[in-house]
Scaffold this active site. Structure first.
Site, short mmCIF file in Angstrom:
data_model
loop_
_atom_site.label_atom_id
_atom_site.label_comp_id
_atom_site.label_asym_id
_atom_site.label_seq_id
_atom_site.Cartn_x
_atom_site.Cartn_y
_atom_site.Cartn_z
N ASN A 389 -8.98 -21.18 27.41
CA ASN A 389 -8.69 -22.05 28.55
C ASN A 389 -7.18 -22.30 28.64
OD1 ASN A 389 -8.57 -24.08 30.45
ND2 ASN A 389 -10.40 -25.11 29.76
N ASP A 390 -6.64 -23.16 27.78
CA ASP A 390 -5.21 -23.52 27.87
C ASP A 390 -4.29 -22.30 27.84
OD1 ASP A 390 -6.09 -26.09 27.79
OD2 ASP A 390 -5.45 -26.48 25.73
N VAL A 391 -4.65 -21.31 27.02
CA VAL A 391 -3.72 -20.19 26.83
C VAL A 391 -3.66 -19.28 28.06
CG1 VAL A 391 -3.95 -20.21 24.32
CG2 VAL A 391 -5.44 -18.72 25.67
N THR A 392 -4.51 -19.60 29.08
CA THR A 392 -4.48 -18.82 30.32
C THR A 392 -4.12 -19.71 31.51
OG1 THR A 392 -6.81 -19.31 30.79
CG2 THR A 392 -6.38 -17.33 29.50
N ALA A 430 -5.85 -29.22 25.65
CA ALA A 430 -4.84 -30.06 26.31
C ALA A 430 -5.48 -31.10 27.22
CB ALA A 430 -3.88 -29.18 27.11
#
Ligand code: NAP
Length: 463
Positions: A389-392, A430
């Site tokens: 999720n966050d890393v994209t 996050a």
């Protein structure tokens, strides 16, 4: 005999350094681990011979108990629980360094042979080791969800911690220069202060930031061990402590750089408390989410030429690494070029995705680091995001004020199509919305990643 012992320690140091060097690549990490472990065996044997006044019965008993506990923990621990296991091990290291130093101080004081230099070294170790011990235990409890993973803050917290540290330092300096006055009451207060500080420093840090904190505490423990090495005139302890201290510091820096968050923001920023109304807060996004069914996803993947799989924390939660490899094989048999895009902080610990995929025998040469895969996305037909999720999250690129703003991400939205496998619309670590999910290029397949992947693999036979 003394020369033989020194040669044994030298060999240990060489094996430790070689072991750490081989940990840099997944292909050599396993042998690196074995090499470093054999160094530890030699260090242990040499130390037992050197201090032959030990009780063999006690040594044997602790060896057996330690080996049983270590083997059981290593075999039983789930991949998602690895950070808390590291926290526990690290805490034990800090606690051990502290106890050894307390023992040395006690003995020096009783025999009236303490010098300011030795006392400073010992008291520094007691401070860092005790702080690291309780800090790591709290990190473990937060990750294990025995206490709330949310940042716990109170007014004047930093000032309070600062005052405690100052008192501990004044006490430490006083005990060092007062030349072995055998003040055990002061020493006890000093140990308690350090232990309380460890708790208080970790308290305001969110559960998901714990891997960075553990890495930092690990660096501290290394320093404590090196200081103990000076105290005991033990070269191998100095070298091993310095190695742990240096590698822990480098790892901490790399993680904070990959998240684009300065270390002081991680330690003092109480990350994870996203206010509603802040850019990207959950529920603020108003776009339309497109869903896809298993058959659609299987067809899209089957007719693609280039597919990049982006794994994240959800893959570890679902324990779907075997299914990912099967999907890769199925698609490769059909002539699809399948690669993996690995973000440096995907998952919950450094190298998390590499370890997961290696466990399922995914070839190392199909894993691409962020900088290598990012330029490839515009020529990629389909990106399959699995539990990441966050890393994209494109907000990291284009939403100033977002908690993620500035963090380097995998630019999956630049591919022709994006398919996301996750259970619902829950945010990632996050705690914010991901605009990728409302991008017209994106289709969501909701469900547990393991079950979705198994269904896609079966559906591919029908395409
Ligand atoms: P993430 O942002 O935490 O998102 C994981 C997603 O996986 C969730 O949104 C969740 O959504 C989904 N998920 C959970 N269980 C699932 C399941 N069984 N099946 C399918 N999906 C599932 O993960 P990430 O993209 O890997 O990012 C890592 C985050 O951790 C980053 O913010 C990074 O800064 C942080 N971090 C990493 C490290 C490190 O060393 N790797 C250290 C500290 C912090 P649903 O609940 O809707 O399914």
């Amino acid at each position: 005999m003394n020369i033989l012992l020194q040669v044994g320690y030298l060999l240990t140091a060489i094996l430790f350094i070689l072991g750490v060097m081989r940990l840099r690549s997944p292909a050599t990490a396993r042998s690196g681990n074995l090499i470093a472990a054999s160094g530890m065996v030699i260090a242990f044997i040499v130390t037992v011979i050197r201090y032959h006044s030990f009780s063999w019965g006690l040594i044997g008993l602790t060896l057996i108990l330690g080996a049983i506990a270590g083997t059981y923990a290593a075999k039983k621990v789930r991949m998602t629980a690895m950070p808390q296991m590291v926290a526990l091990f690290n805490g034990m290291g800090g606690g051990a360094a502290s106890l050894v130093s307390i023992g040395e101080l006690h003995s020096n004081w009783v025999h009236g042979i303490s010098s300011p230099g030795a006392s400073i070294s010992a008291l520094l170790t007691v401070l860092i080791g005790s702080l690291s011990f309780t800090g790591s235990l709290l990190a473990f409890a937060k990750l294990q969800e025995w206490v709330s993973g949310r940042p716990i803050t109170f007014g004047g917290q930093k000032l309070f911690n600062g005052i405690l540290l100052l008192i501990a330092m004044v006490l430490g300096i006083y005990m060092s220069v007062s030349g072995g006055r055998q003040d055990f009451t002061l020493l006890t207060i000093y140990v308690i202060l350090a232990a309380v500080l460890g708790f208080l420093v970790v308290l305001p840090i969110g559960g998901a930031d714990m891997p960075v904190v553990i890495s930092l505490l690990n660096a501290f423990t290394g320093l404590a061990a090196a200081a103990t090495g000076f105290l005991l005139a033990n070269n191998v302890l100095i070298i091993a402590g310095a190695l742990v201290g240096a590698s822990g510091t480098i790892l901490t820096q790399q993680m904070s750089r990959a998240m684009n968050r300065p270390i002081q923001n991680i330690i003092f920023g109480a990350f994870g408390k996203v206010a509603s109304g802040a850019p990207g807060a959950v529920g603020e996004s108003d776009g339309v989410v497109q869903t896809a069914n298993v058959e659609d996803v299987a067809t899209i993947l089957a007719y693609a030429r280039n597919v990049v799989i982006v794994p994240g924390y959800g893959l570890a939660v679902a324990r779907a690494q075997q299914e990912v490899r099967q999907l890769m094989e199925k698609l490769s048999e059909r002539g699809v070029n399948v690669r993996f895009g690995i973000h440096p902080v995907a998952g919950r610990m450094p190298g998390h995705m590499n370890v997961l995929l290696a466990e399922a025998d995914v070839p190392y040469d199909s894993l691409y680091e962020m900088d290598a895969i990012n330029p490839q996305f515009p020529q990629t037909d389909v990106v399959l995001v699995i539990g990441a999720n966050d890393v994209t999250n494109p907000a990291a690129r284009n939403q100033p004020g977002s908690p993620l703003y500035g963090m380097p991400i995998l630019n999956v939205d630049q591919a022709q199509r994006v398919i996301v496998l996750k259970r619902g619309m829950n945010p990632g670590f996050a705690g914010i919305d991901n605009p990728l999910y409302t991008n017209p290029k994106t289709s969501m397949l909701f469900g547990d990643a393991k079950s979705s992947l198994s269904q896609i693999i079966r559906a591919l036979d029908e395409v």
